[in-house]
Design an enzyme around this catalytic site. Structure first.
Site, PDB file in Angstrom:
ATOM      1  N   GLY A  56      -3.807 -10.904  -3.973  1.00  0.00           N
ATOM      2  CA  GLY A  56      -3.845  -9.463  -4.134  1.00  0.00           C
ATOM      3  C   GLY A  56      -3.530  -8.685  -2.871  1.00  0.00           C
ATOM      4  O   GLY A  56      -2.758  -9.110  -2.009  1.00  0.00           O
ATOM      5  N   SER A  57      -4.162  -7.537  -2.748  1.00  0.00           N
ATOM      6  CA  SER A  57      -3.812  -6.567  -1.715  1.00  0.00           C
ATOM      7  C   SER A  57      -4.133  -7.023  -0.298  1.00  0.00           C
ATOM      8  O   SER A  57      -3.792  -6.316   0.658  1.00  0.00           O
ATOM      9  CB  SER A  57      -4.527  -5.233  -1.995  1.00  0.00           C
ATOM     10  OG  SER A  57      -4.070  -4.679  -3.212  1.00  0.00           O
TER      11      SER A  57
END
Length: 601
Positions: free
Chosen positions: A315-316
């Site tokens: 993810g981020s």
């Protein structure tokens, strides 16, 4: 007149039968010389010497037998070996494993094995029934059939307790015998189980048993641990037992609190790559290692090391890599404004942000707000080829080099083709899967001043030489400032720890199915952090599998609500054990304002 032939006259031979021979008269034998008679005193002296020599031989023989009997009685009793086993020497000695401070993690202790020689048994049925009473997992009928099958040897138990040994001894069955050996003991139980791995018996007989590592560092350093040339020197790991214990306790509590299926954490020295703690829960006790799963999701097994073997989209947390590369290439600086108008279309794909952040954000705020659109636009400017080269320099294209047998199988999942849409999604952590350990190595390499580090579980006597440079020191400092801002005013605000400057980035990604595809309602949440942000010493990565908690009146699954609080508690517990002094001076974040000003130039 008859004439006779002429021949010379010859003298008749004595052997001629027609010539008479006078008989030979034998001569009388000459009388033998008479030896002089020996004196009686000399005869008596010689006899006495012979008797004394004979007596000395008897005394020496009995003394030798007595000494041998004394030596046997003083030595440790050994069971006779069976003829069915080879007489080859078995190496059973194995060195200890300790933490960085010398505290024992694995060692050997004396143990007793139980075996049977049915041809020596008096009553096979009574022996089988007695064993069933002592060992509930042994069936009396099954073992009676085996004892009467004609076989001459059976292993019954590899290790038995002193109480069990006494109970077997009390059966009085001569066909039940004991063998002395060593066993591998992990005195801390499940603590650091995924690092140690475990061991089992290899070649064995009734006198000794070979101990072999089957997973973790026990398998990786199997030859070192059993090498006589090392003279029993222990294997010294980089982990700190106290820190490892604190991390595991917090992780287990956080997993229960967040209703997660599993969790993992890695605490690593940002400069040397030494692992101070590596945990994966649920775990197991290496003293009683369970059998590996043969079907279903491998992640459901307690043997599965989520920190090393778990390959996920993170993810981020990847966004800081995109920002750092953009800064390094000179495409942006910390204050450059990025278009965040969404959705961003690429063919039939659309990229959106979690919420509307307005028409534009600075590079720093793209990281603080966690804008997918802004990160994807920076990645398009970087380009696919340069993005691949940068991620490769951080180790995301090959398994990690950590000293665990499970590591080579944890290869990152990289797209076969790398179109623009892959460049965009990978920039914010989707489309490329890696392990939490890969992420820890990447963060350490970017944030330690910009040089690549390699993870290790061995304590280093001296600091390693600096690795390959991946970003400049200036970019490394700016990246730390951005991550510090994420904790101060962004998605990781619950990660603040009083007295320490924590910087980090959250990441939430859909959980993949082991059969392919993604779950609609299950996520993997990650928080990758560095502390202290002004003088980085450690990187911490915490990952939760399928977390979900009710907070502020809603069901929360994102990393900011799940992984971040767990990580902040790890920092709070671990920093005193690591010797980091807190700084409660409010001006301690002055470096952040300095970086903010210098980054906008």
């Amino acid at each position: 007149m008859i004439r006779l032939p002429f021949w010379p006259r010859r003298r008749p031979l004595a052997t001629d039968p027609f010539v008479p021979v006078a008989p030979r008269v034998p001569r009388a034998p000459e009388p033998a010389p008479v030896a002089p008679r020996e004196a009686p005193e000399r005869i008596r002296a010689r006899a006495e010497r012979r008797m004394k020599f004979t007596a000395a031989c008897f005394v020496f023989g009995f003394a030798l037998v007595g000494v041998k009997m004394g030596a046997i009685s003083a030595s440790e009793a050994r069971e006779p070996s069976t003829g069915s086993l080879s007489g080859a020497s078995i190496v059973s000695d194995r060195a200890d494993i300790t933490d960085r401070n010398g505290r024992v993690l694995a060692t050997n202790v004396d143990a007793t094995a139980l075996y049977a020689q049915p041809h020596l048994m008096v009553d096979a049925r009574a022996a089988a029934e007695g064993l069933a009473r002592i060992f509930p997992d042994m069936d009396a009928e099954t073992w009676h059939r085996r004892f009467t099958s004609g076989s001459k040897f059976f292993w019954l138990k590899g290790n038995i307790s002193p109480e069990q040994k006494q109970a077997v001894h009390d059966l009085g069955e001569p066909g039940l015998l004991f063998g002395q050996r060593e066993m591998r003991l992990y005195p801390n139980g499940p603590l650091a189980a995924h690092i140690l791995g475990g061991a089992r018996y290899g070649e064995q007989d009734v006198r000794a048993a070979e101990i072999k590592g089957i997973a973790g560092v026990e398998a990786t350093f199997n030859e070192f641990l059993r090498d006589p040339a090392q003279e029993g020197a222990p294997l010294r790991l980089s982990i700190d037992l106290s820190v490892q214990s604190a991390v595991e306790r917090v992780l287990e509590g956080g997993m229960a609190l967040m209703n997660a299926k599993g969790a993992a954490a890695i605490l690593m020295d940002i400069h040397t790559g030494e692992i101070r703690a590596l945990a994966s829960v649920p775990d197991f006790d290496p003293n009683d290692r369970p059998a590996p799963a043969v079907e279903g999701d491998p992640g459901d097994s307690p043997l599965f090391n989520r920190a090393v073997q778990g390959v996920y989209e993170l993810g981020s947390t990847f966004k800081i890599f995109t920002a750092a590369q953009s800064l390094e290439l000179g495409l942006t600086n910390a204050g450059t404004m990025i278009d965040t108008t969404g959705p961003l279309r690429q063919g039939r794909h659309r990229i959106r942000d979690f919420r509307n952040y307005g028409p534009e954000l600075s590079v720093t705020d793209v990281i603080v707000k966690s804008s997918n659109v802004g990160t994807a636009r920076m990645a398009l400017d970087i380009g696919a080829a340069r993005q691949q080269d940068f991620l490769r320099s951080l180790g995301f294209f090959e398994p990690t080099a950590i000293e665990l047998t499970e590591a080579p199988g944890a290869r990152p999942l990289i797209p076969a083709r790398w179109p623009d849409i892959s460049t965009m999604t990978i920039s914010y952590g989707h489309g490329l899967s890696a392990s939490p350990l890969h992420l820890a190595v990447g963060y350490a390499s970017v944030l330690n001043g910009g040089t690549r580090v390699e993870p290790t579980l061995l304590a280093r006597a001296t600091p390693p030489a600096p690795g390959t440079r991946v970003v400049s020191e200036r970019v490394s400092a700016q990246a730390r400032h951005m991550l510090r801002q994420v904790v101060m005013r962004g998605t990781a605000s619950l990660g603040e720890v009083s007295g320490y400057q924590v910087g980090g980035k959250t990441g939430t990604a859909d959980k993949p199915k082991y059969t392919g595809g993604y779950w609609d309602d299950k996520v993997i949440t990650t928080f990758a952090s560095v502390f202290p942000a002004d003088d980085p010493q450690y990187v911490l990565v915490v990952t939760l599998d399928e977390p979900q908690i009710e907070a502020a009146g809603e069901q929360r699954r994102t990393a900011g609500w799940t992984a971040v609080p767990v990580a902040s508690e790890v920092v709070r517990r671990a920093t005193p054990l690591l010797g980091l002094r807190p700084d409660f001076n409010p001006a301690a974040d002055s470096f952040a304002s300095y970086l903010a000003e210098s980054g906008n130039r």
